[in-house]
Design a protein around this motif. Structure first.
Motif, mmCIF file in Angstrom:
data_model
loop_
_atom_site.group_PDB
_atom_site.id
_atom_site.type_symbol
_atom_site.label_atom_id
_atom_site.label_comp_id
_atom_site.label_asym_id
_atom_site.label_seq_id
_atom_site.Cartn_x
_atom_site.Cartn_y
_atom_site.Cartn_z
ATOM 1 N N PHE A 227 39.671 10.231 -3.606
ATOM 2 C CA PHE A 227 40.807 9.685 -4.347
ATOM 3 C C PHE A 227 40.871 8.165 -4.239
ATOM 4 C CE2 PHE A 227 41.928 14.069 -3.585
ATOM 5 C CZ PHE A 227 42.469 14.452 -4.796
ATOM 6 N N THR B 49 46.299 18.278 -1.964
ATOM 7 C CA THR B 49 45.150 17.943 -1.122
ATOM 8 C C THR B 49 45.525 16.887 -0.087
ATOM 9 O OG1 THR B 49 43.625 18.424 -2.937
ATOM 10 C CG2 THR B 49 42.784 17.090 -1.133
ATOM 11 N N GLY C 21 44.540 22.589 -2.761
ATOM 12 C CA GLY C 21 44.553 21.297 -3.441
ATOM 13 C C GLY C 21 43.199 20.927 -4.026
ATOM 14 N N MET C 22 42.130 21.168 -3.269
ATOM 15 C CA MET C 22 40.796 20.852 -3.767
ATOM 16 C C MET C 22 40.432 21.745 -4.951
ATOM 17 S SD MET C 22 39.576 18.302 -2.137
ATOM 18 C CE MET C 22 37.848 18.403 -2.624
ATOM 19 N N VAL D 184 38.351 8.051 -8.109
ATOM 20 C CA VAL D 184 39.357 8.503 -9.064
ATOM 21 C C VAL D 184 39.318 7.713 -10.374
ATOM 22 C CG1 VAL D 184 41.849 8.365 -9.479
ATOM 23 C CG2 VAL D 184 40.995 9.718 -7.599
ATOM 24 N N PHE E 275 45.474 17.457 -12.138
ATOM 25 C CA PHE E 275 44.728 16.562 -11.253
ATOM 26 C C PHE E 275 45.668 15.866 -10.272
ATOM 27 C CE2 PHE E 275 42.334 12.742 -10.124
ATOM 28 C CZ PHE E 275 41.068 13.268 -9.891
ATOM 29 N N ALA F 53 48.184 10.991 -3.574
ATOM 30 C CA ALA F 53 47.484 11.818 -2.589
ATOM 31 C C ALA F 53 47.786 11.356 -1.166
ATOM 32 C CB ALA F 53 45.979 11.769 -2.856
ATOM 33 N N THR G 249 42.204 20.324 -7.941
ATOM 34 C CA THR G 249 41.591 19.069 -8.366
ATOM 35 C C THR G 249 40.298 19.315 -9.129
ATOM 36 O OG1 THR G 249 42.543 17.959 -6.430
ATOM 37 C CG2 THR G 249 40.734 16.847 -7.561
ATOM 38 N N GLY H 157 47.076 18.542 -7.845
ATOM 39 C CA GLY H 157 46.031 18.858 -6.873
ATOM 40 C C GLY H 157 45.826 17.745 -5.862
ATOM 41 N N GLY H 158 45.943 16.494 -6.315
ATOM 42 C CA GLY H 158 45.807 15.378 -5.386
ATOM 43 C C GLY H 158 46.915 15.339 -4.344
#
Length: 331
Positions: free
Chosen positions: A138, A218, A195-196, A142, A211, A165, A199, A214-215
Motif C-alpha cells: 500500500f 488488511t 483483507g488481502m 498503490v 480496494f 490502510a 484487495t 480491503g486496504g
C-alpha cells in the motif's frame, strides 16, 4: 537521480536509527513515570506512531501534489519544517538514565538477543516482517495499481488509500490495547487474510470501493500482527539491552517493507498486476499464519517451562528428608 537515491538511503538510515531508539525511550519514559503500571500504553503509542507516521506521509504528499503548487518540492519543505520542530522537542525531552562518568568510548550498538529467547524472537521478527510486507504494497505500489488496473489517476486518492490502510492498523492497535498479546495475534490472522482477499479481488473486479475496504481491513489485521509481534520481541529483552533487541526486530520489519515489494514490482513487468497481487496475497497470508502460529506455540512452551521452574516441590508430610552421605535411622 543519483542524488535522490543517495537522499533516500540517508533518510532510511536516519529512520532506522530513530525507530528502535524512540520505541525503547517510550518504554523507559513510561516505566520511570509509572513503575507499577503495565507497558501496554507505551507499546500502543509506539506501534501506532510507527504505522500512523508511515501512512500520514503519503496522505500529505498526495494532497499537496493534487491541490498545491510545486508538488515536487513543497512536500520536502513541509516535512523539513516538521523535522525541525520534532528535533527541538527531542532536545527538550527528559533523560531517563543517568549519564555515566567518565563517558565511555562510543561504539555502534550491535543486535543482541539472549540465546534462550532467540527462537521466539526470530518467529516474532518474521511475523513483523510479513506484516510490513503487506503494508509495503500500500505504501509503494498503490499508485501503480490505481492508475494501471483501476484507472484512477488522482494523486489525492493515491495518498488516501495507503493512509486508510495504515490508519486502520493504528485504530485496531488502540482498540485492542487491553487484549492479551497471544489472543491479539490469533485474531489478526483471519482479519488480514480477509483483507488481502478483498484487495486482490478488487483488482480483478476493478472496484475502487472494494480496494479501499480491503486496504482498511488488511491494515487492521497487519497492525494487530505488528503490535503483537513487537510486544513478544520486546519481552525477550532485558532492560539494559532493549534497544539492541528492538533494533533487530525493526531491521527485519523494514526488510519486509522493502525487499518483497521490489520482487512484486519486478513480477509486474512479466505478468499482469492482478496475477502478481493474487500470488503475493497468498504468500503473505501463508507467511503471517505460519509465523503467528510459531510465535504463539513457542510463547506457550516458554511460559509453561517457566511455570514449572517456579512451582514448589511437594513432599509427603510423613516422608523424612534424605541427606546424601547419611544412613537412614532404624526404628
Amino acid at each position: 537521480m543519483a542524488g535522490l537515491i543517495l537522499a533516500r538511503i540517508m533518510s532510511g538510515i536516519s529512520v532506522g536509527l530513530t525507530t528502535a531508539t524512540a520505541t525503547s525511550y517510550l518504554a523507559e519514559l513510561h516505566a520511570s513515570a509509572r513503575p507499577s503500571a503495565s507497558q501496554r500504553r507505551s507499546e500502543v503509542v509506539a506501534t501506532a506512531a510507527n504505522l500512523g507516521g508511515i501512512g500520514f506521509g503519503p496522505l500529505v504528499a498526495g494532497l499537496l501534489a493534487e491541490f498545491a503548487r510545486a508538488p515536487l518540492g513543497l512536500p520536502y519543505v513541509a516535512f523539513g519544517i516538521a523535522l525541525i520542530v520534532l528535533a527541538t522537542c527531542v532536545a527538550l525531552s527528559p533523560e531517563t538514565l543517568s549519564r555515566v562518568e567518565p563517558r565511555p568510548r562510543y561504539r555502534p550498538q550491535r543486535i543482541a538477543v539472549p540465546k534462550s529467547a532467540r527462537s521466539i524472537f526470530y518467529a516474532a521478527t518474521l511475523a513483523g516482517m510479513a506484516a510490513f510486507a503487506v503494508f509495503g504494497v500500500f505504501n509503494s505500489l498503490v499508485p501503480t495499481f490505481l492508475a494501471g488496473t483501476l484507472h484512477e489517476h488522482s494523486h489525492a486518492i493515491a495518498g488516501a488509500v495507503p493512509f486508510a490502510a495504515f490508519a486502520g492498523g493504528a485504530v485496531a492497535q488502540i482498540i485492542s490495547a487491553r487484549t492479551p498479546t497471544l489472543g491479539l495475534l490469533r485474531r489478526s490472522v483471519p482479519i488480514i487474510v480477509l483483507g488481502m482477499a478483498l484487495t486482490a479481488g478488487a483488482m480483478w473486479s476493478a472496484s475502487l470501493a472494494m480496494f479501499i475496504i480491503g486496504g482498511v481491513i488488511t491494515g487492521a489485521g497487519g497492525g494487530m500482527v505488528f503490535k503483537g509481534s513487537l510486544a513478544v520481541a520486546a519481552s525477550t529483552a532485558p532492560p539494559q539491552s532493549r534497544a539492541e533487541v528492538l533494533a533487530g526486530f525493526f531491521l527485519g520489519a523494514y526488510i519486509g517493507l522493502s525487499v518483497p515489494i521490489i520482487g512484486l514490482g519486478i513480477a509486474t513487468i512479466h505478468v499482469s498486476a492482478r496475477d502478481a497481487m493474487l500470488v503475493f496475497a497468498a504468500l503473505a497470508a501463508v507467511a503471517i499464519a505460519g509465523s503467528v502460529r510459531a510465535v504463539t506455540q513457542r510463547s506457550l512452551r516458554t511460559g509453561t517451562a517457566a511455570a514449572r521452574r517456579k512451582r514448589p516441590v511437594r513432599r509427603s508430610p510423613s516422608a523424612a528428608p534424605f541427606v546424601v552421605g547419611r544412613r537412614p535411622e532404624r526404628t
